[in-house]
Scaffold this active site. Structure first.
Site, short mmCIF file in Angstrom:
data_model
loop_
_atom_site.label_atom_id
_atom_site.label_comp_id
_atom_site.label_asym_id
_atom_site.label_seq_id
_atom_site.Cartn_x
_atom_site.Cartn_y
_atom_site.Cartn_z
N ASP A 152 0.86 -1.18 0.00
CA ASP A 152 0.00 0.00 0.00
C ASP A 152 0.90 1.22 0.00
OD1 ASP A 152 -2.14 1.73 0.23
OD2 ASP A 152 -2.43 1.38 2.38
N PHE A 176 0.65 -7.10 4.77
CA PHE A 176 0.37 -5.75 4.28
C PHE A 176 1.52 -4.83 4.64
CE2 PHE A 176 -3.50 -8.00 5.07
CZ PHE A 176 -4.30 -7.71 3.97
N LYS A 177 2.16 -4.27 3.61
CA LYS A 177 3.19 -3.26 3.86
C LYS A 177 2.54 -1.90 3.68
CE LYS A 177 6.74 -2.24 1.05
NZ LYS A 177 8.10 -2.02 0.49
N ILE A 178 2.42 -1.17 4.76
CA ILE A 178 1.71 0.10 4.75
C ILE A 178 2.74 1.23 4.76
CG2 ILE A 178 0.00 1.53 5.89
CD1 ILE A 178 -1.08 -1.16 4.86
#
Length: 308
Positions: free
Chosen positions: A143, A169-171
């Site tokens: 993301d 999830f890589k935010i």
């Protein structure tokens, strides 16, 4: 006995792609960079990400690099392969090939092309569903602002719950910590890996929000790994103290050096012979390089000593 699914945590830096002065892939340098990153304590490695200059590589070069790196790593650490493409079919095919060659996970951005080519939420869901159907290893959704595609926390949580392999999830969007907090609250156990990104510039806030992994740049895992591991083991005060010491270098890398900072540090320490980007990217200015090296030398990271 049934296999127990592994949950990946810790620090998984992005490996740079190493070129020679003529812009050709320097495979010997590439594999030395990988060896350094393992020696420096990386819990795993990510390849072909944006910080790997993936957008200047041909499809053939991507395959050559994936095959060579996974063979060279030989299971010493898990490897995440970035397989992003606008095409659902090509992304699924890339992901399946990466899995077949030994990748532990694939990382994918939502489909985008140029400044305006985007697809609606339903099509994004279908894109990740199709990739999930093609593989049996986890998918990390990246993301990131570069995709220009809004991915709300409720939508990400829904995909985690409804698409089998979507679980990491890589935010790295503004207010990343708050988004991580919301994602974890909405997704519950379906969020196996809430991760920090963007060269650790928001690492401490993201750890406070519940991040269990970090995808940083690749030059100083020996400095960043103890921060993450101290925090995850319950020693926040030690993590805060360490983070304060490394933050000036993190800031220079993230705000001044960008994706070329890692290679500049690797060249300075004799890990690689050439730190040039591939055109049309331009090299670091002498002033930026000097500021980066000054910040690094104050910390004596392994990268400045490994190849000497």
């Amino acid at each position: 006995m049934a296999d127990i699914k592994r949950r990946y945590t810790g620090i998984f830096p992005v490996a740079p792609t190493i070129f020679d002065e003529a812009g050709n892939i320097d495979m010997a340098g590439q594999l030395r960079a990988i060896d350094f990153m393992i020696d420096a304590g990386s819990d795993g490695i990510c390849i072909l990400a944006n910080f790997s200059e993936q957008f200047v590589l041909s499809d053939e070069e991507r395959e050559v690099l994936t095959t060579a790196i996974l063979k060279h790593v030989g299971g010493r650490v898990p490897v995440i392969v970035t397989t992003t493409h606008f095409s659902t079919r090509i992304t699924a095919e890339r992901s399946r090939r990466a899995q077949d060659q030994g990748a532990a996970m694939v990382m994918i951005m939502p489909p985008y092309h140029g400044a305006t080519f985007r697809v609606p939420e339903a099509a994004i869901f279908g894109y990740f569903q199709a990739v999930s159907d093609a593989i049996s290893i986890p998918i990390m959704i990246q993301d990131a602002p570069v995709a220009g595609t809004p991915l709300s926390a409720p939508f990400l949580a829904r995909m985690a719950k409804e698409i089998e392999q979507v679980s990491y999830f890589k935010i790295e969007v503004p207010q990343a910590a708050e988004k991580l907090r919301t994602l974890i609250r909405l997704g519950g156990d379906a969020i196996e890996g809430p991760w920090d990104g963007e060269e650790a510039i928001t690492l401490l806030a993201d750890l406070d929000a519940g991040a269990t992994g970090a995808m940083t740049a690749g030059a100083y895992p020996d400095g960043l790994k103890p921060i993450v591991h101290d925090y995850l083991s319950g020693n926040r005060e030690a993590a805060v103290e360490r983070y304060g010491r490394w933050l000036p270098l993190i800031n220079v890398e993230n705000r001044q050096g960008g994706l070329l900072a890692c290679k500049a540090l690797m060249k300075e320490g004799g890990v690689i012979a050439c730190d040039a980007p591939r055109a049309p990217l331009v090299p670091l200015s002498p002033e930026t390089r000097a500021g980066l090296l000054d910040a690094a030398r104050r910390l004596d990271p392994l990268v400045l000593r490994w190849g000497k």
